[in-house]
Write an enzyme that holds these catalytic residues in place. Structure first.
Site, PDB file in Angstrom:
ATOM      1  N   CYS A 177     -15.944 -31.776  16.871  1.00 32.14           N
ATOM      2  CA  CYS A 177     -17.060 -32.927  16.728  1.00 32.14           C
ATOM      3  C   CYS A 177     -17.433 -33.093  15.374  1.00 32.14           C
ATOM      4  O   CYS A 177     -18.595 -33.019  14.983  1.00 32.14           O
ATOM      5  CB  CYS A 177     -18.287 -32.226  17.651  1.00 32.14           C
ATOM      6  N   GLU A 178     -16.855 -33.666  14.408  1.00 33.84           N
ATOM      7  CA  GLU A 178     -17.151 -34.372  13.149  1.00 33.84           C
ATOM      8  C   GLU A 178     -16.180 -35.266  12.780  1.00 33.84           C
ATOM      9  O   GLU A 178     -15.040 -34.958  12.890  1.00 33.84           O
ATOM     10  CB  GLU A 178     -17.717 -33.359  12.140  1.00 33.84           C
ATOM     11  N   TYR A 226      -2.755 -21.446   2.499  1.00 37.40           N
ATOM     12  CA  TYR A 226      -4.310 -22.160   2.586  1.00 37.40           C
ATOM     13  C   TYR A 226      -4.545 -22.789   3.800  1.00 37.40           C
ATOM     14  O   TYR A 226      -5.388 -23.636   3.945  1.00 37.40           O
ATOM     15  CB  TYR A 226      -4.758 -22.741   1.381  1.00 37.40           C
TER      16      TYR A 226
HETATM   17  N1  LLP Z   1      -4.039 -16.271  -9.176  1.00 37.26           N
HETATM   18  C1  LLP Z   1      -5.218 -16.567  -8.850  1.00 37.26           C
HETATM   19  C2  LLP Z   1      -6.092 -15.820  -9.869  1.00 37.26           C
HETATM   20  C3  LLP Z   1      -5.665 -17.362  -8.071  1.00 37.26           C
HETATM   21  O1  LLP Z   1      -7.047 -17.750  -8.038  1.00 37.26           O
HETATM   22  C4  LLP Z   1      -4.959 -18.251  -7.331  1.00 37.26           C
HETATM   23  C5  LLP Z   1      -5.267 -19.201  -6.419  1.00 37.26           C
HETATM   24  C6  LLP Z   1      -3.387 -17.758  -7.270  1.00 37.26           C
HETATM   25  C7  LLP Z   1      -3.102 -16.763  -8.225  1.00 37.26           C
HETATM   26  C8  LLP Z   1      -2.366 -18.431  -6.384  1.00 37.26           C
HETATM   27  O2  LLP Z   1      -2.421 -19.745  -6.627  1.00 37.26           O
HETATM   28  P1  LLP Z   1      -1.452 -20.748  -6.228  1.00 37.26           P
HETATM   29  O3  LLP Z   1       0.031 -20.276  -6.623  1.00 37.26           O
HETATM   30  O4  LLP Z   1      -1.317 -20.563  -4.647  1.00 37.26           O
HETATM   31  O5  LLP Z   1      -1.605 -22.130  -6.653  1.00 37.26           O
HETATM   32  N2  LLP Z   1      -7.206 -23.258  -1.240  1.00 37.26           N
HETATM   33  C9  LLP Z   1      -6.688 -24.106  -2.208  1.00 37.26           C
HETATM   34  C10 LLP Z   1      -6.077 -23.064  -3.147  1.00 37.26           C
HETATM   35  C11 LLP Z   1      -7.056 -22.294  -3.914  1.00 37.26           C
HETATM   36  C12 LLP Z   1      -6.315 -21.524  -5.107  1.00 37.26           C
HETATM   37  C13 LLP Z   1      -7.045 -20.297  -5.284  1.00 37.26           C
HETATM   38  N3  LLP Z   1      -6.539 -19.373  -6.282  1.00 37.26           N
HETATM   39  C14 LLP Z   1      -5.961 -25.278  -1.422  1.00 37.26           C
HETATM   40  O6  LLP Z   1      -5.568 -25.069  -0.151  1.00 37.26           O
HETATM   41  O7  LLP Z   1      -5.005 -25.980  -2.153  1.00 37.26           O
END
Ligand code: LLP
Length: 420
Positions: free
Chosen positions: A348-349, A377
């Protein structure tokens, strides 16, 4: 080779299995569907890229915390990156070696730091107060903690501001002008902490590997400075952040090999062990959210496909305006015209959408629609908003569909009130 593909018969397959058949057998829709082999292939891509380097792959558990997925990554040789005590507990349960895990975060609490100290996990120092807490945790646990300094290199990752983490004013890490202060402080706790490395993380969804190289150049310079003061620093941790091809429009994106090759010589020139923290690039493309079409409607000039999945199961489009590719799992009726649709859920948004302005054939009620690249994520950020309980998960393993997480139920929710 990618696990999800449309074959000549017009059906979408996950490895050898029709997604529509997986729908028939599933406990309910929506559900997440993975390819176990794709997880293996993605991990192997990192392993091949790191050939000849001393390295640790620290899988970022926050991206996807399915226990079976973790067990599998662990069995392939992965380490892990954690951001909470519970992620550390989970990693240990999934048999990750805690001494090949790294505890990251700008707000780590004492209790969790004590746990990390007990397990011998690497801990990143993020601030003055964090250093104080790590020292206290070491004393409580009676263990010397191996620490890395998380330095904020101020490199612009050129991504959505919500997922940029290494710029001057971000809440993470320490600014380089404070480096000397931290080195002096660390020297006063020789029994409690041992500085073994430097860490940076620039952000997420990065699609240009030059950015990693720019950061690594700066980081190696800091490591030289740190070593010059007598610290035996062995690790360079360049974080995670490699982006993936969410658009499915034929773009060629950098691979783990491209990423590692831009930093390989720098790492070798200083005889460092490279730590890399991939989340998205290991797990995102291994999974789809499979939804069932509830109906199609039109309001004014807008056309909507309403499905049973929503921002509760998959919030990235609502939260970051992220694009995730959407397609139907079975051939549409021959007379179905292609129309521009917003694909929305029942929540509902108006923020509840999975995709906007998508050209799709008009689907029939009850047919399947997937949101691609949902391994990172998505489930780990799912909520129970509107009491849409978290969905079940399955993977295709050796040609069969196997459940890897039960769907949450209404009864699970009521348990939180038992005995109150
Ligand atoms: N190392 C650190 C210190 C981090 O903060 C992160 C992700 C990773 C590794 C892994 O990053 P990746 O390889 O997955 O890009 N929720 C957001 C993404 C947030 C990422 C947070 N940090 C999304 O759905 O796009």
């Amino acid at each position: 080779k990618h696990c999800f593909s449309k074959k000549e018969d017009g059906y979408l397959y996950c490895e050898g299995v029709r997604v529509e058949d997986a729908m028939q057998g599933a406990e309910r829709t929506p559900f997440y569907l993975y390819s176990k082999d794709q997880i293996t292939r993605n991990y192997e891509a990192y392993r091949a890229a790191l050939e000849g380097l001393k390295s640790i792959v620290g899988y970022a558990i926050k991206a996807n915390n399915n226990y079976k997925v973790l067990e599998h990554l662990q069995s392939l040789g992965s380490g892990a990156v954690l951001v909470s005590g519970n992620e550390l507990r989970l990693a240990v349960r999934a048999r990750f070696d805690p001494t090949r895990c790294i505890f990251n975060g700008n707000g780590k609490v004492l209790e969790d730091l004590v746990l990390a100290a007990q397990y011998g996990t690497f801990v990143n120092i993020d601030s003055e107060f964090d250093l104080e807490n790590i020292v206290m945790a070491a004393r409580i646990a009676g263990k010397q903690v191996k620490v890395l300094l998380r330095i904020n290199p101020d490199v612009d990752p050129q991504v959505h501001p919500y997922v940029a983490t290494g710029t001057k004013t971000s809440k993470f890490g320490i600014r380089n002008e404070k480096l000397q202060w931290f080195l002096d402080a660390i020297k006063t706790y020789p029994n409690d902490i041992k500085l073994v490395g430097a860490h940076c993380h620039l952000g997420s969804t990065i699609t240009k590997v030059d950015i990693f190289r720019d950061a690594a150049v700066l980081m190696v310079k800091y490591i030289d400075e740190i070593r010059a003061q007598g610290f035996g620093v062995e690790y360079l941790n360049i974080g995670g952040g490699l982006g993936i091809d969410y658009h499915h429009a034929g773009a060629i994106l950098p691979t783990p090999m491209d990423l590692i090759n831009t930093v390989r010589e720098l790492v070798q020139s200083r005889d460092l062990t490279l730590i890399i923290e991939p989340g998205r690039s290991l797990i995102a493309n291994t999974c789809c959210l499979v939804n069932k079409v509830t109906g199609v409607k039109t309001n004014g000039t807008k056309n909507f496909i309403v499905v049973d999945g929503s921002m509760a199961e998959l919030i990235r489009p609502s939260l970051y305006d992220a694009y995730q590719h959407i397609e139907l799992v079975s051939p549409p009726p021959s007379d179905a015209g292609v129309v521009t649709y917003d694909v929305v859920g029942p929540v509902c948004e108006s923020a509840d959408f999975l995709g906007k302005d998508r050209d799709l054939p008009t689907p029939t009620k009850g047919s399947g629609l997937v949101v691609h690249d949902a391994g990172a994520y998505c489930m780990s950020m799912a909520s129970t908003y509107n009491l849409k309980m978290r969905p079940p998960e399955y993977w295709v393993d050796n040609g069969s569909v196997v459940k890897i997480r039960h769907g949450e139920t209404f009864e699970d929710f009521m348990k939180f009130f038992e005995g109150l």
